[in-house]
Write an enzyme that holds these catalytic residues in place. Structure first.
Site, PDB file in Angstrom:
ATOM      1  CG  ASP A  84      -1.919   1.125   1.231  1.00 30.02           C
ATOM      2  OD1 ASP A  84      -2.213   1.672   0.151  1.00 30.02           O
ATOM      3  OD2 ASP A  84      -2.409   1.457   2.317  1.00 30.02           O
ATOM      4  CG  ASP A 138      -4.575   2.080  -3.307  1.00 33.56           C
ATOM      5  OD1 ASP A 138      -3.653   1.571  -2.632  1.00 33.56           O
ATOM      6  OD2 ASP A 138      -5.314   2.985  -2.879  1.00 33.56           O
ATOM      7  CD  GLU A 165      -5.448   6.249  -0.830  1.00 33.16           C
ATOM      8  OE1 GLU A 165      -6.557   5.692  -0.761  1.00 33.16           O
ATOM      9  OE2 GLU A 165      -4.526   6.029  -0.020  1.00 33.16           O
ATOM     10  CD  GLU A 166      -2.519   5.319   2.766  1.00 31.03           C
ATOM     11  OE1 GLU A 166      -3.630   5.348   3.316  1.00 31.03           O
ATOM     12  OE2 GLU A 166      -2.024   4.279   2.305  1.00 31.03           O
TER      13      GLU A 166
END
Length: 461
Positions: A295, A357, A329-330
């Site tokens: 990830d 992802d 993104e996180e």
């Protein structure tokens, strides 16, 4: 009416299938075999991932590691002689964890240390930590039923596990994750002084799995942390044995001003329609205590590899192909938003976008978001993918980073690998390079290259 609509849909599917059947199926099959053979015998993605995870390491937005990852992935695509490599400016959040968290349970005469990790975006505990009686709840309804009188001054322990009966582990994750995202604010509304959340994994281990929370406006910001699943099981047991059980935790996190960062974009220019784009991508950022191998280091290197494979095989795309490393993104999605905003402002036409992802596990298919006719056309290519174990084209959706392109008419797709082990490592310190299979990673990159090739050759309309 339903029968008529079904007939129209079937006609569209048959028409699309027939159109594809008239194409040079044998030539496509041969070229896709070359893609997979090259990936499996001369692939670069595994070594890219080794360096990204071990030489660059953790890459949380705003950190030195994230900046180093931008430079590393840019340099890869320059070295591989992509036609154009550029950095796209984006402002990102800058949350820092600080020193390692501390936590222990106090139950009777017992004092037991347990592993925790501050949730992304959480505030710190007061100096000296937070200690209070802990109350376990399974959901927000139970919490609200307790009322302010019972919650005020306490620490709320959200302990609803991911449903182990869900074969799709992303569905299980979706059924539990709101307690991490919104639980701290729900607890704060009733006067809680802290929140502890069971880690989002079906596995029992000692790794706390972090992830972002979202403070609600006006609710108050209380410190919140994830506790490992073994720690959660122990805490629940002790509460049942002794309702006066307390927990102490100390964390040092803070949110600093936003930082300038970048999306990284590498292109193969189109020979016929250079102003039309097909994207493959993953997100470059990872959580701060993890290498971020699954990830989403895997998705990033697979995306670079997908474009590289077509280049080394001498394929001349009609449309411009882009590998995009999205930042943030996180804990903000700023990279995906910035990319879509830029595309809209420049009036760029994005035919399709494919995201990886879901980890570097063995690929099983692609999720597709588009019109029925677009889905039918993509599904008509299934026969070309089944020799490589990809049997499902259609079910599922696109990824978070490419989602903002959807309103612009872009077909959104996501590589769907086997999901059974993904949440063993998701957002945890054990998401390391050694957990990724070289062969499975390479199969994913080849699958994305094959889909790029077909979309570029045949379009999606």
């Amino acid at each position: 009416m339903k029968r008529t609509m079904l007939s129209v849909a079937m006609l569209a599917l048959c028409s699309t299938t027939a159109t594809f059947a008239q194409s040079d199926y044998q030539a496509d099959s041969i070229f896709i075999r070359k893609i997979f053979n090259t990936a499996l015998s001369e692939g670069h993605s595994y070594e890219y991932l080794r360096d990204l995870t071990q030489k660059v390491g953790a890459r949380l937005s705003g950190s030195a590691g994230a900046a180093k990852a931008v430079e590393y992935t840019r340099d890869i695509m320059v070295k591989e002689n992509f036609d154009n490599v550029l950095l796209q400016n984006v402002m990102v959040p800058h949350w820092v964890r600080g020193a390692k968290e501390k936590a222990y349970i106090l139950s009777g005469k017992q004092k037991i240390v347990v592993p925790i990790a501050a949730l992304g975006g959480s505030v710190a505990t007061p100096k000296g930590g937070t200690k209070a009686k802990v109350i376990e709840v399974q959901n927000f309804q139970e919490l609200r039923a307790l009322g302010t009188d019972k919650v005020k001054g306490k620490i709320i322990f959200f302990n609803r596990p991911m449903d182990p009966t869900k074969l799709n582990t992303f569905e299980a994750y979706g059924g539990a994750v709101e307690q991490r995202g919104y639980g701290p604010s729900e607890a704060a509304k009733l006067g809680a002084v802290g929140a502890i959340v069971r880690s989002m994994t079906t596995r029992l281990d000692d790794f706390p799995h972090t992830g972002s929370l979202r403070y609600a406006s006006g609710a108050g910001m209380i410190p919140a942390a994830a506790i490992s699943t073994n720690g959660a099981e122990l805490l629940s047991k002790l509460i049942k044995e002794n309702p006066d059980t307390e927990i102490y935790f100390e964390q040092y996190s803070e949110t600093l001003p936003d930082v300038a960062s970048h999306n990284v974009i590498g292109e193969l220019k189109g020979s016929e329609n250079p102003a039309k784009y097909i994207v493959v991508g993953g997100h470059l950022d990872s959580w701060d205590f993890a290498q971020g191998a699954h990830d989403d280091g895997s998705g990033c290197v697979q995306s670079i590899e997908a474009v590289r494979l077509l280049k080394v095989l001498g394929y001349k795309p009609k449309n411009t192909l882009r590998a995009v490393m999205f930042m943030n993104e996180e804990n903000g999605l700023k990279g995906g938003i910035a990319y879509a905003d830029s595309a809209k402002n420049k009036n760029e036409k994005h035919i399709a976008a494919i995201e990886s992802d879901r980890g570097g596990f063995i690929p099983l298919g692609f999720g597709v978001v588009g019109t029925p006719a677009q889905k039918a056309k993509i599904v008509s290519w299934t026969k070309l993918f089944t020799p490589y174990g990809l049997y499902e084209l259609g079910p599922g959706g696109g990824g978070a980073d490419i989602g903002p392109l959807g309103p612009q008419g872009t077909v959104l797709m996501e590589l769907i690998p086997d999901s059974q082990r993904y949440f063993d490592y998701h957002h945890a310190a054990n998401d390391t390079f050694d957990k990724v299979s070289k062969r499975e990673l390479e199969l994913g990159g080849a699958s994305m290259a094959a889909m790029l090739y077909l979309i570029d050759k045949y379009g999606v309309e």
